[in-house]
Design an enzyme around this catalytic site. Structure first.
Site, PDB file in Angstrom:
ATOM      1  N   ASP A 337       0.901  -1.178  -0.094  1.00 56.40           N
ATOM      2  CA  ASP A 337       0.119  -0.059  -0.102  1.00 56.40           C
ATOM      3  C   ASP A 337       0.910   1.288   0.061  1.00 56.40           C
ATOM      4  O   ASP A 337       2.170   1.140   0.198  1.00 56.40           O
ATOM      5  CB  ASP A 337      -0.950  -0.001   1.084  1.00 56.40           C
ATOM      6  N   ASP A 529      -1.572  -0.871   5.979  1.00 58.47           N
ATOM      7  CA  ASP A 529      -1.888  -0.335   7.461  1.00 58.47           C
ATOM      8  C   ASP A 529      -3.143  -0.067   7.859  1.00 58.47           C
ATOM      9  O   ASP A 529      -3.562   0.076   9.041  1.00 58.47           O
ATOM     10  CB  ASP A 529      -0.971   0.604   7.672  1.00 58.47           C
ATOM     11  N   ASP A 533      -7.238  -2.109   4.031  1.00 59.58           N
ATOM     12  CA  ASP A 533      -6.173  -3.018   3.536  1.00 59.58           C
ATOM     13  C   ASP A 533      -6.565  -4.347   4.142  1.00 59.58           C
ATOM     14  O   ASP A 533      -5.948  -5.473   3.677  1.00 59.58           O
ATOM     15  CB  ASP A 533      -4.907  -2.470   4.053  1.00 59.58           C
TER      16      ASP A 533
END
Length: 639
Positions: A337, A529, A533
């Protein structure tokens, strides 16, 4: 012998909060050992009885006592072995059972008792080694406080269970006491040791209104704090739960050992049969099988996996299962990410661009008011910017966060929507795309169904992002990809700085899941995080959550949780997995090589059955000591 890892229960009682108890005496320890390992105790008794009878000249009686007992244990082991075979599980206990029966048949009853003791004592030895490997895991749990000091309406404090603490309570934290739950500091100032949570080695100073993290240690003065999260939702409880899950997990060592089980068994039986055939002595068959007992294969590898998990915990990396270690060792692709993962997650507001009819202060105030109800990392930056400019934040009773898209709320009588351009376009008119410089990103705002402007932000890349990607490449992770919901131009800028070649931007959670599940080079590691996600972390072969400031949902979905705000721990996780797997396999091969060497010597008649049984204990010790190397850091790899 049981082929699972028997792990001693981890005590969740804090040593800071309970009175010391008297250690059990020698008699109590002995009674506890007998209750836990009755077969070991009974075997020792039988050995003493048989030895006494033999010394008294009653060899026949000694042989009968030992032989009947050994055959009984062999039958018990054999029943379990047959059940495993019927379930399609071909283990290596067949060698131990065969060795016991063979030594009884040829009259080597002392050797048969030693084999029984080796098998039953292996469980105790395994518990000891596992306890050594779990020391760092247990150290985290030992700090968890059970009680808190709650301040009443009259100002008096009472000691209550941490489970009774509720949001809004005022707690008094005494000097050198562990903070039991998350909260906000109400004292004018305080100093806390956050090393166990964030890895910060120096005390951290806090002032009134700043957050206090559970699991940190108060300084030299008592302070007051307001509770913002219950025990179950606090940071340290998350760590405790994750560590407990890691400690309770079963490493995939049975599968690992069984890869060698069938060929090892065939070699041992063939060599024993050949020795019998050539020597014409049936005792030779027993002597070979005695040194072929498979304890090293069953004990050493579990210890290595537990050692790797312990080493990771000491480094602030919670690996939830031994299976994850094996997957980490084989990772070939890494997906990341962007916001809060490759970037620092500390964005700054660079410019407010209001649309016609809106003022900059009005736009920022309304956007920050709505962002109070968002968990996205950009929200805190918007709020901080508004507060630093003295703008008023308005509450809302109907705020709704739309995961990965934005937040909608009625603030001060105005319908405010903050988020991505597509989300704004669906709910408002007049959207105008913002022109962005390299590395910038835009937060779009709509008010009362009309486009109100953009907030131009920048979230710089973490200083160690490029080094982390380089380290992963050096360890054989050849494919790196960024998966983000942000704009393509912003994502590409961060990817170039990090050394990532492939970028997929503008993604929804389901898009990330689809991409990760279809990546060619597997296993796939995913690092994230946020709440958005959580689905892709669960879908990846190995999900790694940056849990220091990330969401609980992400941490619960992930296989690995990094409790420190340090991206370099991702590469360290892979390194620990690779080294642990290497040591586990190496330990198995040490056991095999030493056992085969002893079998060859026994086949030539060089090792009597009793000496062979004793020598196998040395093989056990050698493989376990090698497996315990997983507790230690290896040589540092330079990217």
């Amino acid at each position: 012998m049981d082929d699972s890892v028997n792990q001693p229960p981890l005590d969740l009682v804090s040593r800071h909060d309970v009175a010391p108890v008297n250690e059990p005496g020698k008699a109590g320890k002995l009674a506890g050992f007998i209750r836990r390992y009755p077969v070991v105790a009974l075997t020792l008794v039988v050995m003493a009885v048989a030895g006494g009878l033999a010394l008294s000249g009653l060899d026949t009686a000694a042989q009968w006592v030992a032989s009947v007992y050994a055959v009984g244990i062999a039958v018990q082991q054999g029943i379990g072995m047959v059940r495993d075979i019927m379930r399609g599980h071909w283990g290596i206990d067949i060698l131990a059972v065969t060795a016991i029966v063979a030594t009884v048949v040829v009259g080597e009853y002392i050797a048969s008792l030693i084999i029984v003791l080796m098998l039953s004592g292996g469980e105790a030895l395994e518990d000891y080694a596992a306890g050594r490997a779990q020391r760092e895991l247990k150290a985290l749990l030992d700090r968890a406080p059970l009680t808190a000091h709650r301040e009443g309406a009259d100002g008096a404090t009472e000691e209550v269970s941490v489970a009774e603490v509720r949001v809004g309570d005022i707690l008094v934290i005494k000097p050198a006491e562990v903070v039991p739950v998350d909260g906000l500091l109400r004292s004018e100032s305080a100093s806390f040791d956050e090393a166990a949570i964030t890895g910060e080695s120096l005390p951290v100073d806090r002032v009134a209104g700043e957050p206090v993290i559970s699991g940190t240690v108060n300084g030299s003065a008592a302070v007051r704090m307001e509770v913002t999260a219950t025990e179950a939702d606090s940071q340290y409880s998350r760590i405790v739960a994750l560590v407990q899950a890691a400690a309770d997990s079963k490493a995939p060592v049975v599968r690992l050992a069984d890869r060698y089980a069938v060929p090892f068994t065939i070699v041992a039986l063939a060599l024993a049969g050949l020795a019998w055939f050539l020597s014409k002595d049936p005792a030779r068959f027993a002597e070979v099988l005695v040194v072929a007992t498979p304890c090293p294969l069953l004990i050493a590898a579990p210890v290595a996996f537990l050692g790797g998990m312990s080493r990771a915990a000491k480094a602030g990396i919670i690996i939830k299962s031994g299976g994850t270690l094996e997957q980490l060792a084989r990772v070939r692709s890494a997906a990341f990410d962007k916001t809060g993962t490759l970037t620092g997650g500390h964005p700054t507001l660079e410019e407010v661009r209001p649309a016609s009819g809106f003022g900059a202060g009005e736009l920022l105030s309304l956007a920050a008011s709505a962002e109070q109800y968002s968990s996205h990392v950009l929200a805190s930056a918007v709020i901080d910017s508004a507060l630093s400019r003295g703008l008023e934040l308005h509450p809302s009773d109907d705020a709704v966060e739309h995961a990965t898209n934005g937040v909608a709320a009625t603030c001060n009588g105005r319908a405010v929507i903050v988020g991505k351009p597509a989300f704004i376009a669906e709910n408002a008119s007049g959207l105008a795309a913002a022109e962005l410089a390299s590395g910038q990103l835009a937060v779009y705002v709509a008010v009362d169904g009309r486009f109100a402007g953009t907030l131009i932000m920048r979230d710089p890349i973490r200083p160690n992002s490029a080094a982390t990607i380089a380290s992963l490449h050096a360890m054989g992770v050849g494919h790196a990809i960024m998966l983000t919901g942000d704009a393509q131009s912003t994502a590409e800028h961060i990817a170039r700085e990090a050394g990532i070649d492939q970028v997929r931007a503008g993604l929804l959670p389901e898009d990330k899941v689809r991409i990760v599940t279809t990546l060619e080079h597997r296993p796939v590691l995913m690092v994230g995080d946020g709440i958005n996600d959580a689905p892709v972390l669960a879908a990846a072969d190995v999900g790694i959550a940056m849990g220091a400031k990330g969401s609980t949902a992400a941490s619960e979905s992930a296989d690995v949780v990094i409790m420190l705000d340090d991206l370099a721990k991702v590469a360290q996780s892979v390194e620990i997995g690779r080294r642990t797997m290497k040591i586990a396999v190496q330990s198995i091969w040490i056991g095999i090589i030493l056992s085969v060497g002893l079998m060859v010597l026994a086949a030539f008649g060089c090792i009597p059955a009793v000496a062979g049984a004793l020598s196998q204990e040395l093989v056990d010790l050698a493989t376990i000591l090698n497996a315990l190397r997983a507790l230690l850091p290896g040589r540092r790899r330079r990217p």
